[in-house]
Design a protein around this motif. Structure first.
Motif, PDB file in Angstrom:
ATOM      1  N   LEU A  39      -2.936  -3.293   5.110  1.00 21.41           N
ATOM      2  CA  LEU A  39      -2.150  -4.515   4.944  1.00 21.41           C
ATOM      3  C   LEU A  39      -3.038  -5.672   4.509  1.00 21.41           C
ATOM      4  O   LEU A  39      -2.696  -6.427   3.590  1.00 21.41           O
ATOM      5  CB  LEU A  39      -1.451  -4.880   6.255  1.00 21.41           C
ATOM      6  CG  LEU A  39      -0.220  -4.090   6.674  1.00 21.41           C
ATOM      7  CD1 LEU A  39       0.255  -4.579   8.032  1.00 21.41           C
ATOM      8  CD2 LEU A  39       0.886  -4.240   5.650  1.00 21.41           C
ATOM      9  N   ASP A  58       4.362  -3.625   5.869  1.00 22.68           N
ATOM     10  CA  ASP A  58       4.023  -3.373   4.467  1.00 22.68           C
ATOM     11  C   ASP A  58       5.109  -3.897   3.538  1.00 22.68           C
ATOM     12  O   ASP A  58       4.817  -4.473   2.478  1.00 22.68           O
ATOM     13  CB  ASP A  58       3.769  -1.883   4.244  1.00 22.68           C
ATOM     14  CG  ASP A  58       4.876  -0.985   4.782  1.00 22.68           C
ATOM     15  OD1 ASP A  58       5.630  -1.414   5.685  1.00 22.68           O
ATOM     16  OD2 ASP A  58       4.999   0.161   4.301  1.00 22.68           O
ATOM     17  N   GLN A  76       3.725   0.919  11.149  1.00 21.33           N
ATOM     18  CA  GLN A  76       4.592   1.251  10.014  1.00 21.33           C
ATOM     19  C   GLN A  76       6.068   1.110  10.380  1.00 21.33           C
ATOM     20  O   GLN A  76       6.873   0.686   9.548  1.00 21.33           O
ATOM     21  CB  GLN A  76       4.290   2.667   9.539  1.00 21.33           C
ATOM     22  CG  GLN A  76       2.889   2.815   8.955  1.00 21.33           C
ATOM     23  CD  GLN A  76       2.671   4.152   8.284  1.00 21.33           C
ATOM     24  OE1 GLN A  76       3.450   4.570   7.445  1.00 21.33           O
ATOM     25  NE2 GLN A  76       1.594   4.826   8.673  1.00 21.33           N
ATOM     26  N   THR A 125      -4.073  -5.220   0.953  1.00 21.90           N
ATOM     27  CA  THR A 125      -2.952  -5.483   0.041  1.00 21.90           C
ATOM     28  C   THR A 125      -2.716  -6.979  -0.108  1.00 21.90           C
ATOM     29  O   THR A 125      -2.507  -7.492  -1.217  1.00 21.90           O
ATOM     30  CB  THR A 125      -1.672  -4.801   0.551  1.00 21.90           C
ATOM     31  OG1 THR A 125      -1.877  -3.397   0.624  1.00 21.90           O
ATOM     32  CG2 THR A 125      -0.497  -5.086  -0.368  1.00 21.90           C
TER      33      THR A 125
END
Length: 358
Positions: free
Chosen positions: A208, A176, A171, A211
């Motif tokens: 990820l 992202d 992160q 997504t």
């Protein structure tokens, strides 16, 4: 005058190919460069912070120690007993307290640095942060920016669609944000290669991938895992643009690795990133800086790169110019050695730490 040997204390995994890091690479290249300069260096590997105290206690009075900050900043109890007996310089690759929400982490790092004889950071930004937030005197905190190995200019694919992110997939590194930005430019021709460890935050990596798949770009985003040596060099040579959406960077060695090959960069304006990007000999910025956590601005910068040929050529020219001004590892080692040799054998005197900035 003969310079004292340097006791260089590094993490046990300094050469682990499964866990490459900027800090480990910095330590290894500086040790190699110091040795090549005929400076006597004794390397000590520490796998557990609990082993640091006995190691330091066993060194003779007046010994010169360069201590990797990953170990030193978490171990004030190991530094305080030898404060004033050993000349300990903490090599702080990243101020860990900068992102800490637990005040005990800040207190621990502050106490450890206060027990040292000197501190070396890897960027002007990091030096400023340490001075402001830990109350350290400016004359005891120095900067030795990372060097880079020379490399030939990579071959540029005219459309510029080979994007690369060089960072552990976590992160903190903002993958992202990068995936969200790429989803906005799915109409353009690009592929992204993410080079870096994928097992540090596996749930984040899985999110990820989901997504990207949901945005219809899953087949255009590749996660290679960590690469070092020739495989990493090959990956950089085959990249058109280095992209970083990182939320924290003390310097940004991936940036200079790319620029050393004339590969342009689009990166977030955080920490020392702007110093790594640097400028051309004509005084122009050698890359594009965007705000962190802003997929819209990142998407706009990438769209401009992919659709504006003149813009691509300007950035490529700037990157090729910047590569001629990058410091070498020999420069870094020479600077670090000069700082260590000039550091007095006495602990740092800090300002009132209860008033140090938060």
């Amino acid at each position: 005058m003969t310079c004292a040997p340097i006791e260089f204390v590094v993490p046990a995994g300094i050469d682990d190919p499964a866990r490459p890091s900027g800090g480990n690479h910095y330590d290894r290249r500086v040790i190699e460069s110091l040795t090549a300069m005929d400076r006597e260096v004794h390397e000590h590997r520490v796998g557990d912070v609990a082993d640091l105290g006995p190691l330091l206690a066993g060194l003779p009075d007046g010994a010169v120690v360069v201590l990797d900050g990953l170990l030193g900043s978490a171990a004030p109890g190991a530094l305080e007993p030898v404060s004033g007996r050993l000349r300990v310089v903490v090599l702080l690759h990243m101020p860990f307290a900068e992102a800490a929400t637990d005040e005990s982490v800040r207190r621990s790092e502050r106490a450890a640095l206060a027990a040292a004889s000197g501190v070396v950071t890897t960027s002007d930004w990091a030096r400023g942060w340490v001075v402001r937030h830990h109350g350290l005197p400016t004359d005891r905190v120095s900067v030795a920016k990372p060097g880079v190995d020379p490399a030939p200019v990579s071959w540029a694919f005219p459309p510029g669609g080979r994007l690369m992110c060089l960072a552990a997939v976590t992160q903190d590194k903002g993958h992202d944000t990068l995936v969200a930005a790429l989803a906005q430019i799915a109409d353009l021709d690009w592929v992204l290669t993410c080079v870096g460890a994928t097992d540090l935050e596996p749930d984040f990596v899985a999110e990820l991938a989901d997504t990207a798949q949901g945005a219809g770009i899953g087949d255009r985003v590749e996660f290679t895992g960590p690469l070092t040596g020739d495989p990493l060099g090959f990956a950089l040579d085959n990249a058109d643009l280095l992209v970083s959406a990182s939320r924290r960077e003390s310097f940004g060695m991936a940036v200079t690795e790319a620029l050393a090959r004339g590969v342009p960069v689009v990166v977030t304006d955080v920490g020392g990133h702007s110093e790594a990007v640097g400028g051309t000999t004509a005084g122009e910025r050698a890359g594009v800086l965007v705000p962190p956590d802003d997929p819209d601005r990142l998407a706009a910068a990438l769209r401009c790169w992919l659709t504006d040929r003149d813009h691509r050529e300007r950035l490529r020219a700037a990157a090729r110019d910047r590569r001629t001004t990058l410091a070498s590892w020999e420069d870094t080692a020479r600077l670090l050695a000069a700082v260590v040799d000039a550091t007095p054998l006495e602990p740092i005197v800090v300002r009132d730490t209860t008033r140090a900035a938060r």
